[in-house]
Design an enzyme around this catalytic site. Structure first.
Site, PDB file in Angstrom:
ATOM      1  N   ARG A 140      -0.893  43.267  21.718  1.00  0.00           N
ATOM      2  CA  ARG A 140      -0.874  43.298  23.176  1.00  0.00           C
ATOM      3  C   ARG A 140      -2.296  43.561  23.678  1.00  0.00           C
ATOM      4  O   ARG A 140      -3.107  44.175  22.989  1.00  0.00           O
ATOM      5  CB  ARG A 140       0.063  44.387  23.676  1.00  0.00           C
ATOM      6  CG  ARG A 140       1.488  44.269  23.166  1.00  0.00           C
ATOM      7  CD  ARG A 140       2.307  45.489  23.589  1.00  0.00           C
ATOM      8  NE  ARG A 140       3.688  45.388  23.144  1.00  0.00           N
ATOM      9  CZ  ARG A 140       4.156  45.852  21.982  1.00  0.00           C
ATOM     10  NH1 ARG A 140       3.318  46.450  21.131  1.00  0.00           N
ATOM     11  NH2 ARG A 140       5.429  45.728  21.658  1.00  0.00           N
TER      12      ARG A 140
ATOM     13  N   LYS B 281       4.950  54.381  23.587  1.00  0.00           N
ATOM     14  CA  LYS B 281       6.142  55.049  24.091  1.00  0.00           C
ATOM     15  C   LYS B 281       7.359  54.774  23.222  1.00  0.00           C
ATOM     16  O   LYS B 281       8.376  55.449  23.334  1.00  0.00           O
ATOM     17  CB  LYS B 281       6.416  54.616  25.537  1.00  0.00           C
ATOM     18  CG  LYS B 281       5.275  54.956  26.501  1.00  0.00           C
ATOM     19  CD  LYS B 281       4.967  56.431  26.513  1.00  0.00           C
ATOM     20  CE  LYS B 281       3.824  56.742  27.493  1.00  0.00           C
ATOM     21  NZ  LYS B 281       3.459  58.171  27.491  1.00  0.00           N
TER      22      LYS B 281
ATOM     23  N   ARG C  39      -0.374  36.518  22.512  1.00  0.00           N
ATOM     24  CA  ARG C  39       0.682  37.152  21.693  1.00  0.00           C
ATOM     25  C   ARG C  39       1.815  36.155  21.439  1.00  0.00           C
ATOM     26  O   ARG C  39       2.327  36.051  20.322  1.00  0.00           O
ATOM     27  CB  ARG C  39       1.183  38.405  22.406  1.00  0.00           C
ATOM     28  CG  ARG C  39       2.283  39.178  21.676  1.00  0.00           C
ATOM     29  CD  ARG C  39       2.453  40.531  22.364  1.00  0.00           C
ATOM     30  NE  ARG C  39       3.692  41.202  22.017  1.00  0.00           N
ATOM     31  CZ  ARG C  39       3.873  41.965  20.954  1.00  0.00           C
ATOM     32  NH1 ARG C  39       2.876  42.125  20.095  1.00  0.00           N
ATOM     33  NH2 ARG C  39       5.025  42.576  20.728  1.00  0.00           N
TER      34      ARG C  39
ATOM     35  N   HIS D 102       8.600  44.846  17.098  1.00  0.00           N
ATOM     36  CA  HIS D 102       9.977  44.795  17.577  1.00  0.00           C
ATOM     37  C   HIS D 102      10.885  45.499  16.576  1.00  0.00           C
ATOM     38  O   HIS D 102      10.678  45.415  15.362  1.00  0.00           O
ATOM     39  CB  HIS D 102      10.443  43.355  17.762  1.00  0.00           C
ATOM     40  CG  HIS D 102       9.667  42.604  18.804  1.00  0.00           C
ATOM     41  ND1 HIS D 102       9.385  43.144  20.040  1.00  0.00           N
ATOM     42  CD2 HIS D 102       9.107  41.366  18.795  1.00  0.00           C
ATOM     43  CE1 HIS D 102       8.688  42.271  20.754  1.00  0.00           C
ATOM     44  NE2 HIS D 102       8.500  41.188  20.021  1.00  0.00           N
TER      45      HIS D 102
ATOM     46  N   TYR E 276      11.619  33.192  21.055  1.00  0.00           N
ATOM     47  CA  TYR E 276      10.893  32.193  20.271  1.00  0.00           C
ATOM     48  C   TYR E 276      11.799  31.323  19.407  1.00  0.00           C
ATOM     49  O   TYR E 276      11.316  30.658  18.483  1.00  0.00           O
ATOM     50  CB  TYR E 276       9.860  32.892  19.370  1.00  0.00           C
ATOM     51  CG  TYR E 276       8.991  33.879  20.078  1.00  0.00           C
ATOM     52  CD1 TYR E 276       8.016  33.466  20.980  1.00  0.00           C
ATOM     53  CD2 TYR E 276       9.133  35.255  19.860  1.00  0.00           C
ATOM     54  CE1 TYR E 276       7.209  34.381  21.633  1.00  0.00           C
ATOM     55  CE2 TYR E 276       8.333  36.186  20.513  1.00  0.00           C
ATOM     56  CZ  TYR E 276       7.375  35.741  21.397  1.00  0.00           C
ATOM     57  OH  TYR E 276       6.577  36.649  22.047  1.00  0.00           O
TER      58      TYR E 276
END
Length: 252
Positions: free
Chosen positions: A85, A121, A191, A214, A224
Site C-alpha cells: 500500500r 490496525k 497494488r 489478506h 481479482y
C-alpha cells in the site's frame, strides 16, 4: 482509526471524508467505499465497489521511462512488484529489509491523516513480503541514494525528506503519468497491478493473499477473480484416472 475518519466527516464535510474513506479502503479497514465516484452534482447512487484497473506491461514501461527522478522510478517499480500500500511504502525503513532471506517486514504505515507512522490496525497487515527480482533491482538502486541515512527507504527527491504521507506521492505520480501519456489511475492501482500479474501468471491465490496482507482468499477471489486462470483442459482427469477406475472395478 475508522471512527476518527467518520468523525472528520462530521467536522470537515464530504470532501475530507471521501479521502478518509479511501485511506480506510486502502488499509482494508472497509471492503467498499460508499462514496466512491460520488460528487455533489450527481444524484445517482455511488458505485458498490472501487474499480480494479491495473496497468498493462506497456503502461508500466512508459511510466518508468518518463520518471524524471531516479527515486520516483525506484519507488514505482518497487510498488508494482511488491503490492505494498502507498501508506506502507512511505513508512518503510531500511531496517525492514531482510537481505539474507529476501523479504520485506511490513510492520507500519503512514496515511495522509496520520502525523506519524503507525502500526497496522489489523494483524494480517503485519507480514513478510517476498522481494521479487524487479523489486530487488529497485531496492539496490535506491540503496545508493538513501541507505546512508539509515531510516526511510524512499524520500521525496525535491526535499530529501521522508514523504509526508501519501498525498505528495500522488502529486508526483500524476505528473509522471501525464508525461508518459498514460490514462490516470491513482497510485493504489500499483497494488492491483501486482495482484493481477501474480494471479494471471498462475501464482497461488493463497500465496498472493498472504503477500498482500489478506486474512484469506475471499477478497482475492472477489476483487481479482477474472485474473485467475481457468482450469487447464485436462483438469480433473487425474481424479478420474485414480478414482474412476476403482469405481468401475467395484461395479463389475
Amino acid at each position: 482509526r475508522l471512527y476518527y475518519r467518520l468523525w472528520l466527516f462530521a467536522v470537515h464535510g464530504l470532501p475530507h471524508e471521501k479521502q478518509s474513506l479511501r485511506d480506510a479502503l486502502d488499509d482494508d479497514l472497509i471492503e467498499t467505499n460508499p462514496l466512491h465516484d460520488w460528487t455533489y452534482s450527481r444524484k445517482e447512487a455511488p458505485k458498490p465497489t472501487d474499480d480494479v484497473d491495473p496497468f498493462s506491461i506497456e503502461e508500466q514501461e512508459a511510466i518508468l521511462k518518463y520518471c524524471k527522478h531516479p527515486q520516483h522510478e525506484n519507488l514505482i517499480r518497487f510498488a508494482l512488484w511488491t503490492g505494498l500500500r502507498t501508506s506502507e511504502l512511505v513508512a518503510l525503513l531500511w531496517g525492514d529489509i531482510d537481505w539474507i532471506r529476501g523479504v520485506i517486514k511490513v510492520q507500519r504505515g503512514r496515511t495522509q491523516v496520520a502525523k506519524e507512522a503507525e502500526e497496522p490496525k489489523t494483524r494480517r497487515s503485519t507480514r513478510e513480503v517476498k522481494i521479487l527480482s524487479p523489486a530487488m533491482e529497485a531496492l539496490k538502486n535506491q540503496k545508493n541514494l538513501t541507505y546512508l541515512e539509515g531510516k526511510e527507504i524512499f524520500l521525496n527527491p525535491h526535499t530529501n525528506n521522508p514523504w509526508g504521507g501519501d498525498q505528495p506521492i500522488r502529486s508526483a505520480w500524476e505528473t509522471v503519468l501525464k508525461r508518459a501519456g498514460v490514462r490516470y489511475r491513482r497510485p493504489y492501482q500499483t497494488r492491483h497491478t501486482y495482484a493481477s500479474m501474480m494471479l494471471s501468471s498462475g501464482e497461488s491465490p493463497i500465496w498472493v493473499a498472504s503477500q498482500m496482507g489478506h486474512a484469506d482468499t475471499a477478497m482475492i477471489y472477489r476483487n481479482y477473480g477474472r485474473w485467475i486462470p481457468d482450469a487447464s483442459p485436462d483438469a480433473g482427469n487425474k481424479a478420474v484416472e485414480i478414482f474412476g477406475k476403482k469405481a468401475k472395478k467395484k461395479a463389475a
